[in-house]
Design a protein around this motif. Structure first.
Motif, PDB file in Angstrom:
ATOM      1  N   PHE A  23      26.123  18.307  46.957  1.00 41.66           N
ATOM      2  CA  PHE A  23      26.193  19.571  47.687  1.00 41.66           C
ATOM      3  C   PHE A  23      24.937  20.406  47.477  1.00 41.66           C
ATOM      4  O   PHE A  23      24.350  20.927  48.436  1.00 41.66           O
ATOM      5  CB  PHE A  23      27.431  20.361  47.239  1.00 41.66           C
ATOM      6  CG  PHE A  23      27.452  21.766  47.741  1.00 41.66           C
ATOM      7  CD1 PHE A  23      27.728  22.054  49.070  1.00 41.66           C
ATOM      8  CD2 PHE A  23      27.168  22.834  46.886  1.00 41.66           C
ATOM      9  CE1 PHE A  23      27.724  23.362  49.535  1.00 41.66           C
ATOM     10  CE2 PHE A  23      27.159  24.137  47.350  1.00 41.66           C
ATOM     11  CZ  PHE A  23      27.442  24.408  48.676  1.00 41.66           C
TER      12      PHE A  23
ATOM     13  N   ILE B 295      30.679  27.515  45.174  1.00 38.06           N
ATOM     14  CA  ILE B 295      31.071  26.118  45.410  1.00 38.06           C
ATOM     15  C   ILE B 295      30.568  25.241  44.265  1.00 38.06           C
ATOM     16  O   ILE B 295      31.291  24.372  43.760  1.00 38.06           O
ATOM     17  CB  ILE B 295      30.523  25.628  46.762  1.00 38.06           C
ATOM     18  CG1 ILE B 295      31.193  26.388  47.911  1.00 38.06           C
ATOM     19  CG2 ILE B 295      30.741  24.117  46.918  1.00 38.06           C
ATOM     20  CD1 ILE B 295      30.524  26.172  49.257  1.00 38.06           C
ATOM     21  N   THR B 296      29.330  25.479  43.847  1.00 37.69           N
ATOM     22  CA  THR B 296      28.765  24.700  42.741  1.00 37.69           C
ATOM     23  C   THR B 296      29.589  24.882  41.472  1.00 37.69           C
ATOM     24  O   THR B 296      29.930  23.907  40.787  1.00 37.69           O
ATOM     25  CB  THR B 296      27.307  25.136  42.482  1.00 37.69           C
ATOM     26  OG1 THR B 296      26.549  25.030  43.694  1.00 37.69           O
ATOM     27  CG2 THR B 296      26.668  24.267  41.413  1.00 37.69           C
TER      28      THR B 296
ATOM     29  N   THR C 192      32.781  25.843  41.117  1.00 36.73           N
ATOM     30  CA  THR C 192      34.141  25.303  41.196  1.00 36.73           C
ATOM     31  C   THR C 192      34.149  23.778  41.162  1.00 36.73           C
ATOM     32  O   THR C 192      35.080  23.165  40.626  1.00 36.73           O
ATOM     33  CB  THR C 192      34.849  25.809  42.471  1.00 36.73           C
ATOM     34  OG1 THR C 192      34.040  25.521  43.625  1.00 36.73           O
ATOM     35  CG2 THR C 192      35.085  27.311  42.386  1.00 36.73           C
TER      36      THR C 192
ATOM     37  N   ALA D 206      28.326  32.191  47.994  1.00 42.50           N
ATOM     38  CA  ALA D 206      29.186  31.052  48.326  1.00 42.50           C
ATOM     39  C   ALA D 206      28.591  29.754  47.795  1.00 42.50           C
ATOM     40  O   ALA D 206      29.312  28.889  47.275  1.00 42.50           O
ATOM     41  CB  ALA D 206      29.372  30.971  49.837  1.00 42.50           C
TER      42      ALA D 206
ATOM     43  N   GLU E 174      39.187  32.125  41.556  1.00 41.95           N
ATOM     44  CA  GLU E 174      38.427  31.313  40.594  1.00 41.95           C
ATOM     45  C   GLU E 174      38.723  31.761  39.164  1.00 41.95           C
ATOM     46  O   GLU E 174      38.860  30.931  38.261  1.00 41.95           O
ATOM     47  CB  GLU E 174      36.929  31.443  40.888  1.00 41.95           C
ATOM     48  CG  GLU E 174      36.044  30.624  39.961  1.00 41.95           C
ATOM     49  CD  GLU E 174      34.568  30.846  40.235  1.00 41.95           C
ATOM     50  OE1 GLU E 174      33.745  30.336  39.443  1.00 41.95           O
ATOM     51  OE2 GLU E 174      34.224  31.534  41.223  1.00 41.95           O
TER      52      GLU E 174
ATOM     53  N   GLU F 191      37.238  27.148  45.936  1.00 45.76           N
ATOM     54  CA  GLU F 191      36.212  26.414  46.673  1.00 45.76           C
ATOM     55  C   GLU F 191      36.425  26.531  48.182  1.00 45.76           C
ATOM     56  O   GLU F 191      35.466  26.710  48.951  1.00 45.76           O
ATOM     57  CB  GLU F 191      36.214  24.941  46.264  1.00 45.76           C
ATOM     58  CG  GLU F 191      35.124  24.136  46.973  1.00 45.76           C
ATOM     59  CD  GLU F 191      35.307  22.647  46.840  1.00 45.76           C
ATOM     60  OE1 GLU F 191      34.706  21.902  47.637  1.00 45.76           O
ATOM     61  OE2 GLU F 191      36.067  22.205  45.955  1.00 45.76           O
TER      62      GLU F 191
ATOM     63  N   TRP G  25      30.293  29.366  53.542  1.00 42.07           N
ATOM     64  CA  TRP G  25      29.201  28.399  53.666  1.00 42.07           C
ATOM     65  C   TRP G  25      29.217  27.714  55.029  1.00 42.07           C
ATOM     66  O   TRP G  25      28.143  27.423  55.594  1.00 42.07           O
ATOM     67  CB  TRP G  25      29.296  27.367  52.546  1.00 42.07           C
ATOM     68  CG  TRP G  25      28.104  26.459  52.467  1.00 42.07           C
ATOM     69  CD1 TRP G  25      28.073  25.128  52.705  1.00 42.07           C
ATOM     70  CD2 TRP G  25      26.758  26.831  52.143  1.00 42.07           C
ATOM     71  NE1 TRP G  25      26.805  24.623  52.537  1.00 42.07           N
ATOM     72  CE2 TRP G  25      25.967  25.660  52.196  1.00 42.07           C
ATOM     73  CE3 TRP G  25      26.148  28.029  51.814  1.00 42.07           C
ATOM     74  CZ2 TRP G  25      24.608  25.658  51.926  1.00 42.07           C
ATOM     75  CZ3 TRP G  25      24.779  28.040  51.544  1.00 42.07           C
ATOM     76  CH2 TRP G  25      24.030  26.874  51.604  1.00 42.07           C
TER      77      TRP G  25
ATOM     78  N   TYR H 128      35.131  29.872  49.323  1.00 40.83           N
ATOM     79  CA  TYR H 128      33.664  29.888  49.344  1.00 40.83           C
ATOM     80  C   TYR H 128      33.129  29.054  50.509  1.00 40.83           C
ATOM     81  O   TYR H 128      32.127  29.416  51.149  1.00 40.83           O
ATOM     82  CB  TYR H 128      33.110  29.345  48.026  1.00 40.83           C
ATOM     83  CG  TYR H 128      33.266  30.273  46.843  1.00 40.83           C
ATOM     84  CD1 TYR H 128      32.810  31.583  46.893  1.00 40.83           C
ATOM     85  CD2 TYR H 128      33.864  29.833  45.656  1.00 40.83           C
ATOM     86  CE1 TYR H 128      32.942  32.437  45.800  1.00 40.83           C
ATOM     87  CE2 TYR H 128      34.006  30.678  44.563  1.00 40.83           C
ATOM     88  CZ  TYR H 128      33.549  31.976  44.643  1.00 40.83           C
ATOM     89  OH  TYR H 128      33.680  32.817  43.561  1.00 40.83           O
ATOM     90  N   ARG H 129      33.790  27.921  50.795  1.00 45.61           N
ATOM     91  CA  ARG H 129      33.308  27.063  51.886  1.00 45.61           C
ATOM     92  C   ARG H 129      33.500  27.723  53.248  1.00 45.61           C
ATOM     93  O   ARG H 129      32.793  27.380  54.203  1.00 45.61           O
ATOM     94  CB  ARG H 129      34.015  25.707  51.835  1.00 45.61           C
ATOM     95  CG  ARG H 129      33.498  24.811  50.720  1.00 45.61           C
ATOM     96  CD  ARG H 129      33.912  23.376  50.889  1.00 45.61           C
ATOM     97  NE  ARG H 129      33.418  22.531  49.811  1.00 45.61           N
ATOM     98  CZ  ARG H 129      32.203  21.968  49.787  1.00 45.61           C
ATOM     99  NH1 ARG H 129      31.370  22.172  50.793  1.00 45.61           N
ATOM    100  NH2 ARG H 129      31.838  21.208  48.766  1.00 45.61           N
TER     101      ARG H 129
END
Length: 661
Positions: free
Chosen positions: A437, A421-422, A424, A417, A384, A393, A400, A396-397
């Motif tokens: 999301f 995600i938020t 990115t 995570a 990132e 992302e 998640w 991170y996913r």
């Protein structure tokens, strides 16, 4: 999800006095004319000389005369009977109240009176004869410390003189030792008193480092503190000289002195010095014991990331060659080095280290193991930081997806995570996706029963970020307030050093959202509270990022309101950053840029021009952008964006001021 915690130098904060109930105002001193106080000082000093020489009977009347001169008058008569301990107790309480409010002039005044009382007790103590012990009159040491911090060095020197002239060196040694301990305490844990540490140390060195000095060990301690102060101020040459004086003749350099070699770029010399310390041949291949010793030295590098990186860059290959993956020393070294690279703007160097650590963890423990997932989070952060948001992302996913599979949102990895995600998504302008999301995530977290309040706060704040990006500022504010309601009250909040605290983030986010909605006056008490809490914790470095960030935020808030206090705070921070880090440093940029933006937002474009130009100089300096030959494409793109943003800000300030036509 994580079972292994990688950390270095982690401190647990203790509640500070300033975080309890507000201190009552200091009890005011009786009005004593300067010439009368000078006479009382002379009498007390003469009495001290008598007590040190064993002439107790000669000392007592001098002390009583001094007390009669300095009062309070109502207490003097009571003290004819030394059983009146309530007088002494009231003086002690007044002294303590003044210390809590950091009113050192008042503190030293009441300390003078409590010292006089204790001297009188020592002089009139029946059944004893001869010289008093240093412990009997050490209250004078405390008083002298107060005089120095109040700026009354001449009076302080006069009270030290009898101890320097005493035939028994124990008196001089005791005074010097006490002063050195106080200097160390102020420098290490002084909180809001830390700026006075340099004055205290300089005074004590001048007093006790003299020909025929009889307190060499305390003087060496003073030079050690002096070295730390100079190193923090960026005076490496001065720090080196101080550390040399702190070293006992014939002994090897201490870790702080060795660390300074790395901070000054003398890496090879530092390596050789460490090898010599551990018994290796200087210049030979680095051994395991030398590498371990270097890690200890790295703990003394202070805030100098360059020195710490230089050490870990030498240690990391040695550990890779000699240690197995499950050795904690190897894991810590790799993780620390990678995080340092990310923090210093070189995330491309961090990526291969974290990739190798992740691969090893997956091989040994499995791809869904806690150990592996911890490295996924760190690797995602490094990617990132290189502006490769889509790749970050995906990483991170990966975390998640496991949270969704097991319906588990409690762990730190899960909430990191969610926030990642938020971020990115928002960084790529996918605001609608971020809203969808975070709405789904918040619904799941609210439904889950095993998520504690602190983690719920982090989720709410990530949702607030998405709402802010969409322009829904009232909704974002509502989520920040919901997070705040889950945390500690203002009175109970205890800001800890070096820990992520959602209580802090929630207040900072709420203040930011209020400022975005032109309600800076409502945000000001929040900004002041955060700064006061930070300054009240003696464990938080005075010039560290935690406090300076809070100062910048308060300065920006006040500047938005058009208050001159804001400009003054910014000017002080610009001067400090220039002194410590230089005129083209990222640290200076961190101050100048928000100052310029706040001035522009508050309708003062002419005033914004100067800090905007400072920001531009830092943005475009080689020191900030790094070595272009080593930068990857995303680094260069980000640098260009930063440079262009600074140019646009200067242009906006110039045109708005009317100077641009």
């Amino acid at each position: 999800m994580r079972t292994t915690v990688l950390a270095v130098g982690l401190l647990v904060a203790l509640p500070a006095q300033a975080q309890d109930a507000p201190a009552p105002p200091a009890v005011q001193l009786p009005a004593v004319p300067p010439e009368t106080q000078a006479r009382a000082d002379t009498l007390l000093i003469q009495a001290t000389e008598h007590l040190i020489a064993g002439r107790r009977a000669d000392a007592a009347p001098l002390i009583r005369e001094a007390i009669a001169l300095a009062g309070p008058a109502a207490d003097v008569a009571l003290l004819q009977d030394m059983t009146q301990f309530d007088v002494y107790s009231r003086w002690l309480e007044a002294r303590s109240a003044a210390m809590k409010t950091r009113d050192f002039a008042t503190f030293s005044g009441w300390a003078w009176r409590t010292s006089a009382y204790n001297l009188l007790r020592a002089a009139e103590r029946t059944g004893e004869s001869g010289a008093v012990k240093p412990d009997d009159i050490d209250d004078l040491f405390y008083m002298t410390y107060g005089l120095v911090l109040a700026g009354e060095e001449a009076r302080a020197r006069a009270f030290i003189a009898p101890f320097l002239a005493a035939s028994d060196p124990a008196f001089e040694t005791a005074f010097a030792k006490d002063m050195a301990q106080r200097a160390v305490s102020v420098q290490n844990w002084g909180g809001q008193d830390k700026p006075r540490a340099a004055r205290l140390v300089a005074f004590a060195i001048a007093a006790f480092d003299r020909p025929a000095a009889r307190a060499p060990d305390p003087v060496r301690d003073l030079y050690r503190v002096h070295g730390v102060i100079l190193r923090t101020a960026g005076d490496f040459a001065g720090a080196r000289a101080a550390f040399a004086k702190a070293r006992k003749p014939g002994t090897p350099p201490a870790d702080a002195e060795l660390a300074l070699m790395f901070a000054m770029g003398e890496v090879d010399a530092g390596i050789r010095a460490v090898q010599q310390l551990v018994g290796d041949s200087p210049g030979s291949a680095l051994s395991r014991r030398a590498a371990d010793r270097l890690i200890e030295v790295a703990g003394q590098t202070g805030s100098g990331n360059a020195a710490t990186i230089a050490i870990y860059e030498r240690v990391w290959p040695v550990y890779l060659r000699l240690l197995k993956f499950d050795d904690l020393a190897l894991q810590n070294a790799g993780s620390i080095l990678a995080n340092l690279y990310v923090e210093t703007g070189d995330p491309a160097k961090a990526e291969p280290i974290l990739t190798s650590l992740l691969a090893s963890a997956e091989k040994r423990w499995g791809p869904e193991s806690n150990g592996a997932l911890g490295y996924v989070i760190e690797l995602a952060g490094a990617v990132e930081a290189q502006n490769r948001m889509a790749e970050a992302e995906l990483l991170y996913r990966r975390i998640w997806a496991l949270s969704l599979r097991y319906d588990n949102f409690e762990g730190d990895d899960s909430r990191e995570a969610f926030a990642g995600i938020t971020r990115t998504l928002l960084a790529r302008g996918l605001v609608t996706d971020a809203l969808t999301f975070t709405a789904d995530g918040i619904a799941r977290v609210r439904k889950a029963k095993d998520v504690n309040e602190w983690r719920r706060m982090f989720y709410l704040l990530a949702r607030a970020d998405a709402l802010e990006a969409s322009g829904a500022l009232p909704d974002a504010e509502a989520h920040a307030r919901e997070a705040l309601a889950l945390g500690d009250s203002d009175d109970q909040m205890n800001i800890a050093a070096m820990f992520d605290d959602p209580n802090v983030f929630a207040r900072a986010r709420l203040a930011h959202l209020l400022e975005r909605q032109n309600r800076a006056a409502q945000a000001e008490p929040i900004r002041r509270l955060l700064l006061a809490k930070i300054e009240g914790n003696d464990m938080i470095p005075w010039e560290g990022e935690y406090r300076t960030e809070a100062l910048r935020a308060l300065a920006a808030n006040l500047t938005l309101q058009g208050k001159e206090e804001g400009a003054k705070l910014f000017a002080e921070r610009i001067a400090a950053a220039t002194r410590i880090y230089g005129t083209d440093s990222p640290q200076l940029l961190d101050v100048a840029e928000p100052f310029a933006r706040a001035l522009l937002q508050s309708g003062r474009p002419g005033a914004a021009l100067t800090p905007a130009r400072i920001a531009l100089a830092a943005r475009t300096s080689a020191r900030f952008t790094g070595d272009a030959a080593r930068a990857n494409l995303s680094d260069l793109a980000l640098a260009r964006k930063r440079t262009e943003a600074a140019r646009l800000m200067v242009e906006a300030a110039w045109k708005a001021s009317g100077a641009g036509g």
